[in-house]
Design a protein around this motif. Structure first.
Motif, PDB file in Angstrom:
ATOM      1  N   ASP A   1       2.971   0.980  -9.663  1.00  0.00           N
ATOM      2  CA  ASP A   1       1.794   0.231 -10.119  1.00  0.00           C
ATOM      3  C   ASP A   1       1.627  -1.035  -9.278  1.00  0.00           C
ATOM      4  N   ALA A   2       0.413  -1.222  -8.753  1.00  0.00           N
ATOM      5  CA  ALA A   2       0.156  -2.373  -7.876  1.00  0.00           C
ATOM      6  C   ALA A   2       0.354  -3.704  -8.588  1.00  0.00           C
TER       7      ALA A   2
ATOM      8  N   GLU B   1       0.829  -1.199   0.000  1.00  0.00           N
ATOM      9  CA  GLU B   1       0.000   0.000   0.000  1.00  0.00           C
ATOM     10  C   GLU B   1       0.867   1.253   0.000  1.00  0.00           C
TER      11      GLU B   1
ATOM     12  N   THR C   1       2.361   1.794  -3.491  1.00  0.00           N
ATOM     13  CA  THR C   1       1.379   2.297  -4.455  1.00  0.00           C
ATOM     14  C   THR C   1       1.059   3.765  -4.202  1.00  0.00           C
TER      15      THR C   1
END
Length: 663
Positions: A618-619, A610, A613
């Protein structure tokens, strides 16, 4: 005759009942904090002369208290005296009367009365404050002599007979607090509720010719106080104080902090900032120049006096937290409020507990070599009255608030413009230099041939240099004191990184260079740039590495500040290698059950993802995986330090989409 006597007796009884009812009403208003209404009722009762002496003295005393508690101490003095003349002198009256004498500039009389209270008073805290005041008055003569180079001016087109205070610059305009609308009366003071106003300059910001307009209907709320705005560096975020709408007696004085965002045309609906405490007075917000620290005044428990200055910091999500008291160097046993941080890093605020000329005095706190020093700004900034709410347009010009008596005053709190015309003894030029290093454990390795860029606040590259064989570099442009710069460092096989450098607390005072022989003084500011080895090859070779300092508190998964710094290196790594996908593995110690630790480690891994990001990664390039207690660094850990090493985060390189997809 009997009928006449009976009628007179009846009229007397009716008057007595009416007087008693009015007195009860006044007492209720006083207890609720509706001081101005209470004053009017007490005054009406006393003028009628129907109160017995035993109640007169209490009414006079409460009138005095009502004036004091609504910040009108000098006006309270005649009523304290009336109560005293009737033989009623509750503990504390002598102290407050002495404070009133001080505000009137009658310092010798004030000292005598303070000393009487020190000998006779019952309130230990007020006795301590009285001792402080006696010592402070001894220093007043030094502060009374006005600085001949400071010129102040009351702005006729801005001030009125109502209160205007807490001015702050916003986009070359002035936002201030004022009680202009008297359609709804605030019963605490008898004036209108305060709102935020915008002062538009018709000419230059120093001309004091312009018009005031209501700031925004979403921000200003009828029947509530809005006050003391502060703005982010880009001018798009505003934080201000707003009173509570609660009517219950115990919440009557509640004030909280709110945040609003500018969309280019209007302000958004304000949102309560969670650092405000529901049962406490939180007000006078002030953002630091970089917007990362919020200073404010509060009477929350654990302080040094009545109201103290606190600070809060912003986390990586942009949320305010980590509230800390500013400490005993800043705060006193009295009240400290209205903080403001200038671009050069100085903290300005007002205090009635530090040695001063009267009520609230303006002070400036500076930090040098890790030590904080606090100085009274003296006259003409300060007077026997209240002086507060200062802010700067630039280094030489600004505004502040005062309710002083003078030919310029319009009434109540007024806003004054000031100009500092102190002659420059010697021009000072500032330059930035430093050393590029790599930290290995407790040692530093010098790095040569590092490319470095100096970037200003607007994102413009103003210089580019390369470190020499000793790691030394020096930028050639002169620095401007106040702004924050960035140093972008790059070297083959190292992570490209950005280091912030603030000049806010680096300015040298003219007094410190007056004896130097040069006509122009050059100051070279030194810094260090720490580079980190690119761990791509290590990941290829080892398959997995442990990130340093990505640790967690026991039974927690929050990203700590030390972990955030380490994760920032991972951000740089992922930006330099946009093709890379990684697994973030999280591990726990062996305390707790297997299933619980598995869930906890998964939360820790997801927390790290988290954070990345939030920093723009980019997750889809990140896979969180919790390993629980399966893979400890130290088996059978005994000490907290050993358990801490087991609570860690590792990263592994995911090579190929088929490996990535199975997760």
């Amino acid at each position: 005759m009997r009928q006449t006597s009976a009628l007179l007796l009846l009229i007397g009884l009716v008057a007595m009942v009416g007087c008693r009812s009015a007195l009860q009403s006044a007492d209720r208003r006083f207890e609720r904090g509706e001081y101005n209404t209470a004053i009017n009722i007490y005054d009406d009762i006393l003028k009628k002369g129907s109160l017995p002496e035993s109640k007169q003295k209490i009414a006079y005393y409460r009138m005095g208290e009502s004036y004091r508690l609504s910040n009108r101490l000098v006006e309270a003095m005649p009523y304290y005296k009336q109560a005293k003349d009737l033989g009623y002198v509750p503990d504390g009256v002598k102290y407050y009367y002495a404070m009133g004498l001080k505000q009137k500039g009658e310092y010798d009389k004030a000292v005598n009365l303070f000393n009487e209270y020190i000998r006779e008073g019952q309130n230990f805290d007020l006795q301590r404050l009285a001792r402080t005041e006696v010592k402070a008055i001894e220093e007043i003569k030094k502060l009374q002599e006005p600085d001949p180079f400071i010129f102040i001016n009351n702005c006729a087109s801005l001030n009125t007979s109502q209160a205007e205070y807490s001015p702050i610059y916003w986009n070359d305009q002035l936002v201030y607090t004022a009680a202009r609308d008297t359609d709804i009366i605030y019963e605490g003071t008898g004036g209108g509720y305060t709102d935020l106003y915008l002062y538009n300059y018709m000419e230059s910001p120093d001309s004091c010719a312009g018009t005031s307009i209501y700031l925004d209907s979403l921000v200003n709320t009828p029947g509530l106080h809005e006050a003391s705005a502060t703005f982010s560096k880009d001018g798009k975020t505003m934080i201000f104080a707003r009173s509570s709408s609660a009517k219950r007696k115990e919440e009557y004085k509640e004030v909280n902090l709110y945040e609003s965002v500018w969309n280019g045309d209007a302000w958004s609906d304000p949102v309560l900032i969670p650092i405000s405490l529901p049962d406490q007075w939180d007000a006078c917000p002030a953002l630091s120049p970089n917007g990362e620290t919020l200073y404010f005044a509060s009477n929350r428990p654990g302080g040094y006096g009545g109201v103290d200055i606190y600070r809060a910091t912003k986390d990586y999500k942009g949320e305010w937290g980590n509230v800390r008291n500013m400490g005993s160097k800043i705060n006193s046993r009295g009240n400290e409020m209205f903080p403001y941080v200038s671009k050069d890093g100085k903290l300005y605020y007002s205090s009635d507990g530090l040695p001063g000329l009267g009520g609230l005095d303006l002070f400036v706190a500076t930090r040098k070599d890790g030590k904080i020093s606090v100085k009274n700004m003296g006259a003409p900034f300060n007077s026997p009255a209240d002086d507060f709410g200062i802010s700067f347009k630039d280094k030489k010009n600004g505004v502040f608030t005062s309710n002083r008596e003078s030919d310029m005053a319009k009434g109540n709190d007024d806003i004054y413009f000031f100009e500092d015309r102190t002659p420059l003894l010697k021009p000072i030029r500032y330059f930035l230099a430093g050393t590029a290093v790599e930290k290995k454990d407790t040692t530093e390795v010098i790095l040569a041939n590092v490319s470095l860029q100096l970037v200003d606040e607007g994102g413009k590259i103003i210089d580019e240099v390369t470190s020499d064989e000793k790691g030394y570099f020096r930028f050639t442009p002169q620095l401007v004191m106040g702004p924050e710069y960035e140093i972008v460092s790059d070297k083959v096989n190292y992570l490209k990184d950005t280091t912030s450098y603030t000049t806010a607390d680096k300015e040298v005072e003219q007094e410190d260079v007056k004896d130097r022989p040069e006509k122009i003084v050059d100051i070279v500011l030194e810094t260090k740039v720490d580079l980190t080895k690119d761990f791509y090859e290590e990941l290829i070779r080892e398959g997995e590495i442990t990130l340093n300092n990505i640790y967690y508190d026991f039974d927690k998964w929050d990203i700590r500040s030390d972990a955030a710094k380490e994760l920032d290196k991972l951000v740089q790594f992922l930006r330099q290698h946009p093709e890379v996908k990684i697994e973030l593995g999280s591990h726990t110690d062996d305390r707790g059950g297997d299933r619980y630790n598995q869930k906890l480690s998964q939360k820790r891994a997801e927390s790290a993802v988290e954070y990345l990001t939030y920093r723009g990664i980019d997750a889809s390039r990140l896979v969180p995986r919790g390993y629980g207690e399966e893979q400890p660094v130290i088996y059978n850990a005994q000490t907290e330090e050993e358990h801490q090493l087991n609570r860690r985060t590792t990263i592994a390189l995911l090579e190929g989409e088929e490996i990535f997809d199975q997760y």
